[in-house]
Write an enzyme that holds these catalytic residues in place. Structure first.
Site, PDB file in Angstrom:
ATOM      1  N   ARG A 185      11.805  40.996  -2.294  1.00 17.47           N
ATOM      2  CA  ARG A 185      11.973  39.844  -3.176  1.00 17.47           C
ATOM      3  C   ARG A 185      13.425  39.362  -3.197  1.00 17.47           C
ATOM      4  O   ARG A 185      13.692  38.200  -3.455  1.00 17.47           O
ATOM      5  CB  ARG A 185      11.517  40.234  -4.585  1.00 17.47           C
ATOM      6  CG  ARG A 185      11.372  39.050  -5.501  1.00 17.47           C
ATOM      7  CD  ARG A 185      10.548  39.385  -6.703  1.00 17.47           C
ATOM      8  NE  ARG A 185      11.189  40.426  -7.487  1.00 17.47           N
ATOM      9  CZ  ARG A 185      10.674  40.936  -8.613  1.00 17.47           C
ATOM     10  NH1 ARG A 185       9.521  40.493  -9.057  1.00 17.47           N
ATOM     11  NH2 ARG A 185      11.293  41.858  -9.261  1.00 17.47           N
TER      12      ARG A 185
ATOM     13  N   ARG B 148       5.332  43.426  -7.731  1.00 21.10           N
ATOM     14  CA  ARG B 148       5.712  43.715  -9.113  1.00 21.10           C
ATOM     15  C   ARG B 148       6.444  45.033  -9.334  1.00 21.10           C
ATOM     16  O   ARG B 148       7.644  45.068  -9.485  1.00 21.10           O
ATOM     17  CB  ARG B 148       4.485  43.670 -10.009  1.00 21.10           C
ATOM     18  CG  ARG B 148       3.924  42.268 -10.125  1.00 21.10           C
ATOM     19  CD  ARG B 148       2.797  42.253 -11.083  1.00 21.10           C
ATOM     20  NE  ARG B 148       2.729  40.995 -11.817  1.00 21.10           N
ATOM     21  CZ  ARG B 148       1.994  40.809 -12.881  1.00 21.10           C
ATOM     22  NH1 ARG B 148       1.301  41.776 -13.372  1.00 21.10           N
ATOM     23  NH2 ARG B 148       1.979  39.653 -13.477  1.00 21.10           N
TER      24      ARG B 148
ATOM     25  N   TYR C 105      -3.627  25.456 -15.285  1.00 21.94           N
ATOM     26  CA  TYR C 105      -2.275  25.264 -14.739  1.00 21.94           C
ATOM     27  C   TYR C 105      -2.060  23.834 -14.259  1.00 21.94           C
ATOM     28  O   TYR C 105      -0.970  23.278 -14.390  1.00 21.94           O
ATOM     29  CB  TYR C 105      -2.015  26.245 -13.585  1.00 21.94           C
ATOM     30  CG  TYR C 105      -1.827  27.671 -14.074  1.00 21.94           C
ATOM     31  CD1 TYR C 105      -0.607  28.071 -14.629  1.00 21.94           C
ATOM     32  CD2 TYR C 105      -2.854  28.593 -14.008  1.00 21.94           C
ATOM     33  CE1 TYR C 105      -0.426  29.361 -15.097  1.00 21.94           C
ATOM     34  CE2 TYR C 105      -2.683  29.891 -14.476  1.00 21.94           C
ATOM     35  CZ  TYR C 105      -1.469  30.266 -15.017  1.00 21.94           C
ATOM     36  OH  TYR C 105      -1.295  31.553 -15.490  1.00 21.94           O
TER      37      TYR C 105
ATOM     38  N   ARG D 219      -3.435  43.148  -9.154  1.00 28.00           N
ATOM     39  CA  ARG D 219      -2.007  42.858  -8.971  1.00 28.00           C
ATOM     40  C   ARG D 219      -1.247  44.077  -8.434  1.00 28.00           C
ATOM     41  O   ARG D 219      -0.065  44.248  -8.716  1.00 28.00           O
ATOM     42  CB  ARG D 219      -1.380  42.356 -10.280  1.00 28.00           C
ATOM     43  CG  ARG D 219      -2.176  41.269 -10.993  1.00 28.00           C
ATOM     44  CD  ARG D 219      -2.239  39.987 -10.209  1.00 28.00           C
ATOM     45  NE  ARG D 219      -0.958  39.362 -10.034  1.00 28.00           N
ATOM     46  CZ  ARG D 219      -0.416  38.478 -10.870  1.00 28.00           C
ATOM     47  NH1 ARG D 219      -1.083  38.111 -11.927  1.00 28.00           N
ATOM     48  NH2 ARG D 219       0.753  37.951 -10.634  1.00 28.00           N
TER      49      ARG D 219
ATOM     50  N   ASP E 254      -1.303  33.972  -4.012  1.00 31.06           N
ATOM     51  CA  ASP E 254      -1.359  33.598  -5.426  1.00 31.06           C
ATOM     52  C   ASP E 254      -2.502  32.623  -5.623  1.00 31.06           C
ATOM     53  O   ASP E 254      -2.893  31.913  -4.691  1.00 31.06           O
ATOM     54  CB  ASP E 254      -0.046  32.956  -5.877  1.00 31.06           C
ATOM     55  CG  ASP E 254       0.062  32.973  -7.393  1.00 31.06           C
ATOM     56  OD1 ASP E 254       0.448  34.008  -7.953  1.00 31.06           O
ATOM     57  OD2 ASP E 254      -0.297  31.961  -8.033  1.00 31.06           O
TER      58      ASP E 254
END
Ligand code: CP3
Length: 341
Positions: free
Chosen positions: A38, A29, A150, A25, A74
């Site tokens: 973002r 972030r 999910y 990751r 993702d």
């Protein structure tokens, strides 16, 4: 020719001057340059616009000096490409409003995902070009069991009880869903390697919720089917988080080049169970990145010593978290580069 091929050498178990380092990751972030982007574009715009995905992928290579880039995307793009609605709620995580509950729902899922994922292949080709052979490019996918979690639960969860209940009480349906995800993932990962990825990693973030026998049945079987189909096209790293009990059997499959482990397992124990058959990756606790830098570097050296510097990829035991200061992330990378046997 790659200028820095430490990662590929380590995966082939060739001798390296020091271990390669990257962080799960790492794109996004905690990086201020990502947080700026973002503000301007929503999550799936960032993922589906090759120029943005490429820019975000290269940020950690430029800013903290990792030895590999991982394409910005993702794991949930597969359920999306199979026809499910996937929403990413800022600060909350993923939401799949219409979950899988019946054979009819499974029958509706499309496994011919290549057309819907063209943006990903374009992002990989563009990034491969822009990276200019500095470091290898990692492609990835979610493992079938983690995606089932999910797709059945509809959102993140602490224990994924609903998804597990689906596996245990409707196992024929679960296997039909897992097989379909497996087929789509094989197509997807082969196409990623063709488009420019040098290696692929499969994230089984939730496999640790399964007992050893259930892991074999609902997770391991499909991980290995994917590895066997994809390995002729490029090296495969598995990351079955929390499934230390599966290490020995997974490492016996020659389609697997590397296995990531988390911080619950001692490196020495992981070596004993894998007997040099695979390259190991991991396993720094991401929260340890908050330690003062001199202590952090000592801990990193201790970790490398415990794994041994060969057939090893320095990494975290799970993804980096948003509040890690950039200079601490860089100190992790620097500590690996400074390591001397
Ligand atoms: O590793 C990288 O740097 C590449 C990008 C990447 C993302 N997701 C981008 C992302 C990768 C490899 C993933 C994998 C992923 N996605 C996993 C497996 C790895 C793991 O950590 O266990 C899982 C379980 C997901 C599903 C997912 N996506 C969740 C649970 C969330 C929300 C919480 C979170 O992780 O922040 C996402 C959103 C997401 N995917 C973000 C990023 C950068 C955060 C949202 C944002 O920045 O806007």
């Amino acid at each position: 020719m790659l200028k820095n091929d430490l990662l590929l050498k380590a995966l082939r178990k060739e001798k390296v001057s020091r271990p390669p380092v990257w962080m799960m990751r790492q794109a996004g972030r905690y990086l201020p340059q990502y947080i700026e982007l973002r503000k301007k574009y929503d999550f799936f715009t960032r993922v589906q616009t090759p120029e943005l995905a490429c820019e975000i992928t290269l940020q950690p290579v430029d800013i903290i000096g990792v030895d590999a880039a991982i394409i910005f995307s993702d794991i949930l793009v597969i359920p999306q490409a199979m026809g499910m609605t996937v929403l990413m709620e800022e600060g909350k995580g993923p939401l799949l409003p219409k979950v899988i509950a019946s054979q009819n729902d499974i029958d509706q899922l499309n496994i011919d995902v290549e057309g819907n994922l063209q943006y990903m292949f374009n992002a990989l080709s563009l990034t491969k070009r822009e990276i200019n052979n500095r470091v290898p490019l990692i492609g990835f996918a979610g493992a079938p069991f983690t995606l089932l979690c999910y797709m059945v639960e509809g959102k993140g969860s602490k224990g994924f009880e609903k998804a597990k209940a689906f596996c245990f009480t409707q196992s024929a349906l679960a296997h039909s869903l897992l097989s379909k995800i497996t087929a789509a993932t094989i197509v997807y990962l082969k196409a990623q390697l063709k488009a420019g990825a040098d290696v692929v990693q499969i994230f089984d973030s939730w496999s640790g919720m399964l007992s050893p026998d259930d892991f074999d049945q609902f997770a391991g079987k499909y991980l290995l089917q994917i590895a066997e189909a994809v390995a002729p096209h490029g090296p495969v790293i598995l990351f079955p988080k929390g499934s230390a009990s599966a290490l020995e059997s997974l490492s016996k499959n020659t389609a697997v080049s590397g296995i990531g482990i988390d911080w619950n397992m001692r490196p020495e124990k992981a070596r004993l169970e894998t007997q040099g058959r695979v390259t190991l990756q991991g396993n720094f606790d991401p929260i340890r990145l908050l330690m003062p830098i001199p202590e952090l570097k000592k801990e990193v050296h201790k970790m490398i010593k415990a794994f041994g510097a060969q057939a090893y990829i320095a990494n975290l035991g799970h993804g980096i978290v948003p509040h890690i200061p950039v200079d601490h992330a860089k100190a992790f990378v620097d500590a690996v580069k400074e390591y001397q046997e």
